[in-house]
Design an enzyme around this catalytic site. Structure first.
Site, PDB file in Angstrom:
ATOM      1  N   HIS A   1       2.325  27.239 -27.930  1.00  0.00           N
ATOM      2  CA  HIS A   1       3.522  26.570 -28.451  1.00  0.00           C
ATOM      3  C   HIS A   1       3.089  25.402 -29.307  1.00  0.00           C
ATOM      4  CE1 HIS A   1       7.379  24.498 -28.564  1.00  0.00           C
ATOM      5  NE2 HIS A   1       7.891  25.674 -28.288  1.00  0.00           N
TER       6      HIS A   1
ATOM      7  N   ASP B   1       9.302  32.590 -23.720  1.00  0.00           N
ATOM      8  CA  ASP B   1       9.528  34.013 -23.957  1.00  0.00           C
ATOM      9  C   ASP B   1       8.633  34.921 -23.132  1.00  0.00           C
ATOM     10  OD1 ASP B   1      11.621  33.844 -25.715  1.00  0.00           O
ATOM     11  OD2 ASP B   1      10.292  33.359 -27.380  1.00  0.00           O
TER      12      ASP B   1
END
Ligand code: ACO
Length: 433
Positions: A308, A367
Site C-alpha cells: 500500500h 482487498d
C-alpha cells in the site's frame, strides 16, 4: 528560520525564500511551496504525489506507520463494530454522527430516491452482453449527468446536498443493473421497505419467478465491507474526483471519473485480482512458488492484495476483514471456500516472514481478504470492484462537497519538467528522411 517556516535556497543564484509550514491535527507537517515559482522560478517534482498534500481535509486521517484509520475522528475499528454503512456515509458527508431524527430523515430520503429515470435503463442496452460492469458503471453514471446538469448549481448547498443524496441513493440500483444485464435477467425495481444493503441484494439477486430472501449474515458482511471501503483520504480515485470537480464539473461526471480510476488493478480492481491469484495458486503447496515469482526482479508479477502506498505497518481494514472472514465463512456454511482462505493465510504467513516483503514493508491490504468474503456471498467476481465503488461513493461525495467550500478551491493543474525536443522548424513531408 522560525519553527513555522522552512528556508529554501537556490544554490545557483543564492536567492532564498521562507516557506510557511502548516501542521494539521495529526500527520506530518506540510511545507507551503506556493511561492516557489513566483519567487525562485521553480516547480517541485513528486511523481505519484508521494510527498505532496493536494488539499486540506477534515474527513479521513490515516497513519500508515501506526496502522490508524479515522473517519471524522472515529477509529475504523469502532465504526466497524458499532455503526452501519448509511450512518457512516452521513458521518463522512456531514461531519458528525447523526441524531436519531437526522438519521431517520436521511434514511428516508435515500429510500425515496432509489429509483432511476426509466429512460436511463436504455443505456444498458448499448453495451455488449459481456461488458465489464465497471465499464457500464462509468457510462451510466456519466449519462445521469445529462438528466441533471442544467439544474445543478454546485455553489448552492441545497443543490449539492440534493444531488449527493440522489447519487448515493441510486448507486445500488445502477450497480445491480450492470449485473442483471450481463446475466440476461430482468432488472429488479428497488423495494423501499428494505434497508440500503438489503435492497441492493434484492435488486442483484431477486427474480420475478420466485420469492427472494436475504441472508442476514450476507447483509452484515456487505455492510462491514462498505464501511471499510467508504473513504480513504486522497487516494487515486478520490483525487480523480477532486480534479474533475475542480473544473466545476457536475458531481455525476466527477463520480464517473472516480469509478474509472478505481477500476485499475493497482487500486480497487485488486479485490478481483486477488481471487484470481488465489484460484491460480490452487493449493497451499504452490504458495512459495508464487511468493518467489513476486520477488523476481526480472518479472513484473506482484502479489495482489499486498502493499500500500501509505500503510507501511498493517492495513487496519485488512485486520478487521481477516477476522470477519472466518466468522462469515462459518456462518454461511461456506466450507467450499475454506481452502481459498487457507491459501490466503499461508500466503500471508510466508510473505510476512520473507525479507523481501519485510524490507519493503509489504503487508496485506483491504482487498486481500475482501474477495474471499465476496466469493462466499456468491457475488460474481466482476462485481467486486463495483461494490467497492458503491461504498466509496460516500467518501467521493464528502470529498467533492468539502472541496467546493474550501477557501483554496481552484482548478487543479499540476506542472511538469519538459524533456522533449528543443524548438525546431516544420519540415514538409517530401523533405523528411
Ligand atoms: N508484490 C511484490 N512486490 C511488491 C508489491 C507486491 N504486491 N507491491 C510493491 N512491491 C515492491 C515493488 O516491486 C517495489 O520493489 P523495489 O523497491 O525493489 O523496486 C517496492 O515494493 C515498492 O513498490 P512501489 O510500486 O514503489 O509502491 P507503491 O506505493 O507505488 O505501490 C501498490 C503501492 C500500487 C498498492 C503496490 O503495492 C501494488 O501494486 N500492490 C498490488 C496491487 C494491490 O493490492 N492494490 C490495492 C491497493 S489498496 C486499494 O487501492 C484499495
Amino acid at each position: 528560520m522560525t519553527p513555522d517556516t522552512v528556508t529554501i535556497t537556490d544554490n545557483t543564484t543564492g536567492k532564498t525564500i521562507e516557506c510557511p509550514v502548516y501542521r494539521g491535527t495529526y500527520g506530518p507537517a506540510v511545507i507551503d511551496t506556493k511561492r516557489l515559482y513566483s519567487e525562485l522560478g521553480m516547480f517541485t517534482l513528486d511523481p505519484g504525489f508521494v510527498t505532496t498534500a493536494s488539499c486540506r481535509s477534515a474527513i479521513t486521517f490515516l497513519d500508515g506507520d501506526k496502522g490508524i484509520l479515522l473517519y471524522r475522528g472515529y477509529p475504523i475499528e469502532q465504526l466497524a463494530e458499532h455503526s452501519y454503512f448509511l450512518e457512516v456515509a452521513y458521518l463522512l458527508i456531514y461531519g458528525d454522527l447523526p441524531t436519531a431524527r437526522q438519521m431517520a430523515e436521511f434514511d428516508s430520503h435515500i429510500r425515496e430516491h432509489s429509483m432511476v429515470h426509466e429512460h436511463l435503463i436504455k443505456f444498458y442496452g448499448g453495451y455488449r452482453y459481456d461488458a465489464h460492469p465497471m465499464s457500464i458503471m462509468v457510462g451510466v453514471i456519466g449519462a445521469m449527468a445529462s438528466y441533471y446538469h442544467d439544474t445543478i448549481d454546485i455553489y448552492d448547498q441545497g443543490d449539492r446536498d440534493a444531488n449527493a443524496l440522489r447519487i448515493l441513493a441510486k448507486m445500488p440500483n445502477i450497480a445491480s443493473k450492470c449485473y442483471k444485464y450481463g446475466v440476461g435477467q430482468p432488472f429488479v425495481y428497488p423495494n423501499n421497505a428494505l434497508g440500503y444493503i438489503e435492497n441492493f441484494m434484492h435488486m442483484m439477486f431477486a427474480q420475478p419467478s420466485e420469492p427472494f430472501v436475504t441472508n442476514p449474515v450476507a447483509i452484515y458482511a456487505l455492510d462491514l465491507l462498505f464501511i471499510l471501503h467508504a473513504d480513504h483520504e486522497q487516494n487515486a480515485s478520490t483525487s480523480a474526483v477532486r480534479l474533475a470537480g475542480s473544473t466545476e464539473s457536475n458531481p455525476y461526471t466527477c463520480i464517473a471519473a472516480g469509478i474509472a480510476t478505481l477500476w485499475g488493478r493497482a487500486h480497487g480492481g485488486a479485490n478481483e485480482a486477488v481471487v484470481h491469484m488465489l484460484e491460480e495458486i490452487q493449493d497451499i503447496k504452490n504458495v512459495r512458488k508464487y511468493v518467489d515469482r513476486a520477488k523476481d526482479k526480472n518479472g513484473s508479477y506482484r502479489l495482489m492484495g499486498f502493499g500500500h502506498r501509505v500503510y507501511k505497518n498493517y492495513d487496519p481494514r485488512a485486520a478487521i476483514i481477516r477476522k470477519a472472514c472466518h466468522a462469515v465463512l462459518d456462518a454461511m456454511g461456506a466450507s467450499a471456500h475454506r481452502p481459498m482462505l487457507e491459501i490466503a493465510m499461508e500466503l500471508e504467513r510466508i510473505a510476512l516472514e520473507d525479507d523481501y516483503f519485510i524490507e519493503r514493508k509489504l503487508y496485506p491490504n483491504v482487498d486481500f481478504y475482501s474477495g474471499i468474503i465476496l466469493k462466499a456471498l456468491e457475488i460474481p467476481r466482476r462485481m467486486y470492484t463495483v461494490l467497492f465503488a458503491i461504498a466509496r461513493t460516500a467518501g467521493w461525495l464528502a470529498q467533492w462537497m468539502e472541496m467546493i467550500t474550501d477557501a483554496d478551491f481552484r482548478i487543479g493543474r499540476p506542472r511538469q519538467i519538459y524533456i522533449g525536443s528543443e524548438t525546431r522548424d516544420y519540415v514538409p513531408v517530401a523533405k523528411r528522411n
